[in-house]
Design a protein around this motif. Structure first.
Motif, PDB file in Angstrom:
ATOM      1  N   GLY A  74      43.364  38.097  47.053  1.00 26.71           N
ATOM      2  CA  GLY A  74      44.216  37.966  45.874  1.00 26.71           C
ATOM      3  C   GLY A  74      44.408  36.548  45.387  1.00 26.71           C
ATOM      4  O   GLY A  74      44.506  36.305  44.188  1.00 26.71           O
ATOM      5  N   LYS A  75      44.447  35.595  46.294  1.00 27.35           N
ATOM      6  CA  LYS A  75      44.628  34.190  45.914  1.00 27.35           C
ATOM      7  C   LYS A  75      43.443  33.720  45.079  1.00 27.35           C
ATOM      8  O   LYS A  75      43.608  33.136  44.003  1.00 27.35           O
ATOM      9  N   VAL A  76      42.232  33.995  45.562  1.00 23.65           N
ATOM     10  CA  VAL A  76      41.011  33.627  44.837  1.00 23.65           C
ATOM     11  C   VAL A  76      40.963  34.383  43.507  1.00 23.65           C
ATOM     12  O   VAL A  76      40.556  33.832  42.475  1.00 23.65           O
ATOM     13  N   ALA A  77      41.413  35.649  43.515  1.00 24.84           N
ATOM     14  CA  ALA A  77      41.405  36.478  42.301  1.00 24.84           C
ATOM     15  C   ALA A  77      42.218  35.838  41.181  1.00 24.84           C
ATOM     16  O   ALA A  77      41.777  35.795  40.032  1.00 24.84           O
ATOM     17  N   VAL A  78      43.394  35.328  41.512  1.00 25.65           N
ATOM     18  CA  VAL A  78      44.270  34.716  40.499  1.00 25.65           C
ATOM     19  C   VAL A  78      43.591  33.461  39.924  1.00 25.65           C
ATOM     20  O   VAL A  78      43.560  33.273  38.701  1.00 25.65           O
ATOM     21  N   ASP A  79      42.997  32.648  40.798  1.00 24.72           N
ATOM     22  CA  ASP A  79      42.283  31.444  40.335  1.00 24.72           C
ATOM     23  C   ASP A  79      41.103  31.819  39.437  1.00 24.72           C
ATOM     24  O   ASP A  79      40.910  31.234  38.373  1.00 24.72           O
ATOM     25  N   LYS A  80      40.328  32.809  39.885  1.00 18.99           N
ATOM     26  CA  LYS A  80      39.156  33.252  39.107  1.00 18.99           C
ATOM     27  C   LYS A  80      39.586  33.848  37.769  1.00 18.99           C
ATOM     28  O   LYS A  80      38.907  33.679  36.765  1.00 18.99           O
ATOM     29  N   TYR A  81      40.707  34.565  37.770  1.00 22.09           N
ATOM     30  CA  TYR A  81      41.201  35.153  36.524  1.00 22.09           C
ATOM     31  C   TYR A  81      41.477  34.039  35.518  1.00 22.09           C
ATOM     32  O   TYR A  81      41.079  34.122  34.349  1.00 22.09           O
ATOM     33  N   ASN A  82      42.148  32.983  35.981  1.00 21.76           N
ATOM     34  CA  ASN A  82      42.454  31.835  35.124  1.00 21.76           C
ATOM     35  C   ASN A  82      41.197  31.190  34.567  1.00 21.76           C
ATOM     36  O   ASN A  82      41.158  30.794  33.406  1.00 21.76           O
ATOM     37  N   GLU A  83      40.176  31.068  35.409  1.00 23.71           N
ATOM     38  CA  GLU A  83      38.906  30.433  35.014  1.00 23.71           C
ATOM     39  C   GLU A  83      38.126  31.277  34.021  1.00 23.71           C
ATOM     40  O   GLU A  83      37.606  30.757  33.045  1.00 23.71           O
ATOM     41  N   THR A  84      38.017  32.591  34.303  1.00 22.20           N
ATOM     42  CA  THR A  84      37.078  33.434  33.562  1.00 22.20           C
ATOM     43  C   THR A  84      37.693  34.296  32.465  1.00 22.20           C
ATOM     44  O   THR A  84      36.966  34.758  31.598  1.00 22.20           O
ATOM     45  N   LYS A  85      39.010  34.531  32.508  1.00 18.88           N
ATOM     46  CA  LYS A  85      39.697  35.405  31.550  1.00 18.88           C
ATOM     47  C   LYS A  85      38.888  36.689  31.285  1.00 18.88           C
ATOM     48  O   LYS A  85      38.461  36.957  30.167  1.00 18.88           O
ATOM     49  N   PRO A  86      38.663  37.505  32.329  1.00 20.46           N
ATOM     50  CA  PRO A  86      37.847  38.716  32.165  1.00 20.46           C
ATOM     51  C   PRO A  86      38.560  39.780  31.337  1.00 20.46           C
ATOM     52  O   PRO A  86      39.779  39.732  31.159  1.00 20.46           O
ATOM     53  N   ASP A  87      37.771  40.743  30.829  1.00 25.17           N
ATOM     54  CA  ASP A  87      38.338  41.858  30.079  1.00 25.17           C
ATOM     55  C   ASP A  87      39.031  42.834  31.022  1.00 25.17           C
ATOM     56  O   ASP A  87      39.916  43.580  30.616  1.00 25.17           O
ATOM     57  N   LEU A  88      38.580  42.831  32.283  1.00 31.40           N
ATOM     58  CA  LEU A  88      39.094  43.789  33.264  1.00 31.40           C
ATOM     59  C   LEU A  88      38.999  43.203  34.664  1.00 31.40           C
ATOM     60  O   LEU A  88      38.061  42.464  34.973  1.00 31.40           O
ATOM     61  N   VAL A  89      39.973  43.552  35.496  1.00 32.24           N
ATOM     62  CA  VAL A  89      39.930  43.208  36.919  1.00 32.24           C
ATOM     63  C   VAL A  89      39.909  44.518  37.689  1.00 32.24           C
ATOM     64  O   VAL A  89      40.745  45.391  37.463  1.00 32.24           O
ATOM     65  N   LEU A  90      38.922  44.672  38.585  1.00 34.85           N
ATOM     66  CA  LEU A  90      38.875  45.813  39.507  1.00 34.85           C
ATOM     67  C   LEU A  90      39.316  45.253  40.844  1.00 34.85           C
ATOM     68  O   LEU A  90      38.621  44.420  41.428  1.00 34.85           O
ATOM     69  N   MET A  91      40.489  45.653  41.325  1.00 35.18           N
ATOM     70  CA  MET A  91      41.070  45.005  42.497  1.00 35.18           C
ATOM     71  C   MET A  91      41.451  45.951  43.620  1.00 35.18           C
ATOM     72  O   MET A  91      42.127  46.954  43.402  1.00 35.18           O
ATOM     73  N   ASP A  92      41.037  45.579  44.812  1.00 33.81           N
ATOM     74  CA  ASP A  92      41.413  46.315  46.016  1.00 33.81           C
ATOM     75  C   ASP A  92      42.889  46.039  46.295  1.00 33.81           C
ATOM     76  O   ASP A  92      43.397  44.966  45.957  1.00 33.81           O
ATOM     77  N   ILE A  93      43.581  46.974  46.912  1.00 34.30           N
ATOM     78  CA  ILE A  93      44.995  46.756  47.239  1.00 34.30           C
ATOM     79  C   ILE A  93      45.131  45.998  48.553  1.00 34.30           C
ATOM     80  O   ILE A  93      45.855  45.018  48.646  1.00 34.30           O
ATOM     81  N   THR A  94      44.420  46.449  49.574  1.00 38.38           N
ATOM     82  CA  THR A  94      44.586  45.875  50.907  1.00 38.38           C
ATOM     83  C   THR A  94      43.594  44.748  51.153  1.00 38.38           C
ATOM     84  O   THR A  94      42.397  44.997  51.278  1.00 38.38           O
ATOM     85  N   ALA A 133      50.917  38.391  39.955  1.00 32.87           N
ATOM     86  CA  ALA A 133      50.651  36.995  39.576  1.00 32.87           C
ATOM     87  C   ALA A 133      49.803  36.923  38.306  1.00 32.87           C
ATOM     88  O   ALA A 133      50.088  36.134  37.399  1.00 32.87           O
ATOM     89  N   ILE A 134      48.783  37.760  38.236  1.00 36.49           N
ATOM     90  CA  ILE A 134      47.903  37.786  37.057  1.00 36.49           C
ATOM     91  C   ILE A 134      48.691  38.229  35.824  1.00 36.49           C
ATOM     92  O   ILE A 134      48.564  37.644  34.753  1.00 36.49           O
ATOM     93  N   ARG A 135      49.550  39.242  35.980  1.00 35.64           N
ATOM     94  CA  ARG A 135      50.340  39.735  34.841  1.00 35.64           C
ATOM     95  C   ARG A 135      51.389  38.706  34.404  1.00 35.64           C
ATOM     96  O   ARG A 135      51.810  38.725  33.261  1.00 35.64           O
ATOM     97  N   THR A 136      51.782  37.805  35.304  1.00 35.81           N
ATOM     98  CA  THR A 136      52.704  36.733  34.933  1.00 35.81           C
ATOM     99  C   THR A 136      51.967  35.733  34.039  1.00 35.81           C
ATOM    100  O   THR A 136      52.505  35.266  33.042  1.00 35.81           O
ATOM    101  N   ILE A 137      50.721  35.436  34.390  1.00 33.45           N
ATOM    102  CA  ILE A 137      49.874  34.517  33.620  1.00 33.45           C
ATOM    103  C   ILE A 137      49.512  35.152  32.279  1.00 33.45           C
ATOM    104  O   ILE A 137      49.560  34.515  31.240  1.00 33.45           O
ATOM    105  N   ASP A 138      49.108  36.430  32.325  1.00 31.87           N
ATOM    106  CA  ASP A 138      48.646  37.146  31.140  1.00 31.87           C
ATOM    107  C   ASP A 138      49.234  38.552  31.144  1.00 31.87           C
ATOM    108  O   ASP A 138      48.710  39.447  31.801  1.00 31.87           O
ATOM    109  N   PRO A 139      50.344  38.748  30.411  1.00 31.87           N
ATOM    110  CA  PRO A 139      51.001  40.066  30.381  1.00 31.87           C
ATOM    111  C   PRO A 139      50.096  41.189  29.881  1.00 31.87           C
ATOM    112  O   PRO A 139      50.355  42.356  30.140  1.00 31.87           O
ATOM    113  N   ASN A 140      49.017  40.840  29.175  1.00 32.38           N
ATOM    114  CA  ASN A 140      48.101  41.845  28.655  1.00 32.38           C
ATOM    115  C   ASN A 140      46.891  42.085  29.553  1.00 32.38           C
ATOM    116  O   ASN A 140      45.957  42.783  29.161  1.00 32.38           O
TER     117      ASN A 140
END
Length: 120
Positions: free
Chosen positions: A36-56, A68-75
């Motif tokens: 999840g930590k890397v995911a938030v950083d990558k989200y900021n870098e790439t601004k993807p249309d979609l994130v497919l994310m594992d829970i565990t 964290a991602i929804r705090t950065i980008d509510p949409n």
């Protein structure tokens, strides 16, 4: 233009499987993250249309990363992946803003159906 997807899973083979399903169906991969930590950083870098994310996941789990991602980008558009028997986590993920969830082990058709439903 192909939609960009960020794939987040601590298992490399799962990321590879998802990447394969998506690319075969015309989606492009914005990036991959192993927690999840890397995911938030990558989200900021790439601004993807979609994130497919594992829970565990180690370090930061999918639900914390989703918040964290929804705090950065509510949409932000996020689909959660979970193993069987994680209903409480799935409910928490949806309440935290996930658009859908896919249960593992998943079928290619189900992945594409969920992705099409949320980003077309």
């Amino acid at each position: 233009m192909a939609k960009n997807v960020l794939i987040v899973d601590d298992a490399a083979f799962m990321r590879m499987m998802i990447k394969d399903i998506l690319t075969k169906n015309g989606y492009s991969i914005a990036g991959e993250a192993e927690n999840g930590k890397v995911a938030v950083d990558k989200y900021n870098e790439t601004k993807p249309d979609l994130v497919l994310m594992d829970i565990t996941m180690p370090e930061v789990d999918g639900i914390q990363a989703l918040k964290a991602i929804r705090t950065i980008d509510p949409n932000a558009t996020v689909i959660m992946c979970s193993a069987m028997g994680q209903q409480a986590m799935v409910i928490e993920a949806i309440q935290s803003g996930a658009k859908d969830f896919i249960v593992k082990p998943f079928q290619a058709e189900r992945v594409i159906e969920a992705v099409k439903k949320v980003i077309g």
